[in-house]
Design a protein around this motif. Structure first.
Motif, PDB file in Angstrom:
ATOM      1  N   ARG A  23       0.792  -1.301   0.073  1.00 17.31           N
ATOM      2  CA  ARG A  23       0.040   0.081   0.018  1.00 17.31           C
ATOM      3  C   ARG A  23       0.914   1.164  -0.058  1.00 17.31           C
ATOM      4  O   ARG A  23       0.476   2.407  -0.233  1.00 17.31           O
ATOM      5  N   HIS A  75      -8.351   5.830   4.821  1.00 15.87           N
ATOM      6  CA  HIS A  75      -7.823   5.785   3.280  1.00 15.87           C
ATOM      7  C   HIS A  75      -6.482   6.652   2.889  1.00 15.87           C
ATOM      8  O   HIS A  75      -6.378   7.665   3.584  1.00 15.87           O
ATOM      9  N   LEU A  76      -6.104   6.348   1.750  1.00 15.31           N
ATOM     10  CA  LEU A  76      -4.971   6.946   1.353  1.00 15.31           C
ATOM     11  C   LEU A  76      -5.111   8.390   0.806  1.00 15.31           C
ATOM     12  O   LEU A  76      -4.356   9.290   0.853  1.00 15.31           O
ATOM     13  N   VAL A  81      -2.813  11.599   5.782  1.00 20.29           N
ATOM     14  CA  VAL A  81      -1.848  10.835   5.090  1.00 20.29           C
ATOM     15  C   VAL A  81      -0.797  11.870   4.564  1.00 20.29           C
ATOM     16  O   VAL A  81       0.274  11.413   4.406  1.00 20.29           O
ATOM     17  N   LEU A  83      -0.781  12.511   0.993  1.00 19.25           N
ATOM     18  CA  LEU A  83      -0.642  11.907  -0.381  1.00 19.25           C
ATOM     19  C   LEU A  83      -0.023  12.780  -1.142  1.00 19.25           C
ATOM     20  O   LEU A  83      -1.006  13.942  -1.431  1.00 19.25           O
ATOM     21  N   ARG A  89      -0.150   6.799  -7.369  1.00 22.22           N
ATOM     22  CA  ARG A  89      -1.181   6.007  -6.767  1.00 22.22           C
ATOM     23  C   ARG A  89      -2.631   6.684  -7.094  1.00 22.22           C
ATOM     24  O   ARG A  89      -3.459   5.963  -6.515  1.00 22.22           O
ATOM     25  N   LEU A  93      -7.049   5.456  -6.265  1.00 22.69           N
ATOM     26  CA  LEU A  93      -7.491   5.503  -5.044  1.00 22.69           C
ATOM     27  C   LEU A  93      -8.807   4.740  -4.895  1.00 22.69           C
ATOM     28  O   LEU A  93      -8.726   4.305  -3.639  1.00 22.69           O
ATOM     29  N   THR A  96      -7.683   1.252  -3.957  1.00 20.18           N
ATOM     30  CA  THR A  96      -6.832   1.092  -2.725  1.00 20.18           C
ATOM     31  C   THR A  96      -7.971   1.216  -1.558  1.00 20.18           C
ATOM     32  O   THR A  96      -7.817   0.284  -0.485  1.00 20.18           O
ATOM     33  N   ASP A 100      -8.369  -1.461   1.497  1.00 20.06           N
ATOM     34  CA  ASP A 100      -8.413  -1.174   3.021  1.00 20.06           C
ATOM     35  C   ASP A 100      -9.588  -1.959   3.699  1.00 20.06           C
ATOM     36  O   ASP A 100      -9.566  -2.164   4.724  1.00 20.06           O
TER      37      ASP A 100
END
Length: 301
Positions: A23, A75-76, A81, A83, A89, A93, A96, A100
């Motif tokens: 991840r 989440h990302l 986070v 990002l 990535r 999303l 991902t 999760d």
């Protein structure tokens, strides 16, 4: 007496960190549970774009105080986070996020052990997915919604049989020409959703004043997950509600544009009643909720 009239204390533990080597960063999770009771059903909750597992207290606390274990992954796309905007990535999303949610379900033993006194009290046969905005699409994918992958061009079946029902709050509708240029350019996972395979039971919650910047169709776009999917489904339309639905994102969330504690209280009661109904726990509160309210209407198919 309604079940929602009786609340018990809640304990929350965060962050519980789940190793996720593929991840890019390990998954941080918050777990909230009632201090008493056994055979506790589970809700895995997916936050909106940019939010985190620290948000949505008005719903999470209420559900946990009335007998549910609520698990919230961060989440990302969360601002916590960090990002980078140009991260490779980002186009994935949406995928991902689904990963999760699956990781949470795969690691229930670890999450259960992280909360003092929770061991042996989960009912793993009764699991629901819920989410707000982008999180509603995430939950919907676990129920059978298919998304046209912007990288591969395929629409895979990513439904998870462990998820028995869902609650989709202010969730995106049809893609294509219904999207604004901004949404089509920046949120490619919205371009081709297919609701025809979303067969699991779900409650869709939409505000009739939710003027989304993602669609040219106005508030009716947010009801698409109900109208374009097969039954059994229910739709709660909230009168004069905007995207935060009165303030479900947090007790003092800045993004709430239509603060209305009475509306939030209605959503708490109706979603709890629906979850208990859809997971086969009790139908009495849901039957009463369907009688209607001056603040909204419920329809089912």
């Amino acid at each position: 007496m309604l079940v929602s009239d009786v609340a018990i204390p809640v304990v929350s533990v965060q962050p519980v960190v789940l190793a996720a080597p593929d991840r890019g960063v390990d998954l941080r999770v918050r777990v909230s549970a009632p201090v008493g009771g056994s055979g506790l059903p589970i809700v895995v909750f997916s936050h909106g774009f940019g939010s985190s597992s620290l948000c949505y207290g008005p719903l999470v606390d209420f559900w946990a105080a009335h007998g549910f274990v609520v698990i919230q992954p961060t989440h990302l796309d969360s601002r916590t986070v960090g990002l980078p905007p140009d991260a490779s990535r980002r186009p994935q999303l949406w995928r991902t996020r689904v990963g999760d949610m699956r990781l949470v379900l795969d690691r229930l033993d670890l999450l259960e052990a992280a909360v003092p006194g929770l061991a042996g009290r989960l009912d793993r046969s009764r699991i629901a997915a819920a989410g707000h905005s982008f999180g509603g699409q995430t939950a919907g994918i676990l129920l059978g919604l298919r998304v046209l992958d912007p990288v591969t061009g395929n629409a895979e079946d990513l439904a998870d049989s462990r998820i028995k029902a869902g609650v989709l709050l202010a969730t995106a509708g049809r893609g294509g020409d219904d999207l604004t240029p901004f949404a089509a350019e920046n949120l490619p996972w919205l371009k081709g959703p297919d609701f025809a395979h979303m067969t699991a039971p779900a409650l869709v919650v939409a505000g009739d004043h939710d003027e989304s910047p993602l669609s040219v169709r106005g508030p009716e776009w947010l009801a698409d997950p109900y109208h374009l999917s097969p039954g059994p489904k229910s739709l709660l339309t909230l009168f004069e509600a905007e995207h935060s639905l009165g303030g479900i994102a947090g007790y003092e969330a800045r993004e709430t544009t239509d603060e209305n504690p009475e509306r939030v209280a209605l959503i708490q009661r109706v979603t709890l009643a629906y979850l208990r109904h859809a997971l086969g726990i009790d139908d009495a509160d849901w039957a009463e909720a369907k009688n209607g309210t001056p603040m909204g209407r419920i329809e089912s198919k």
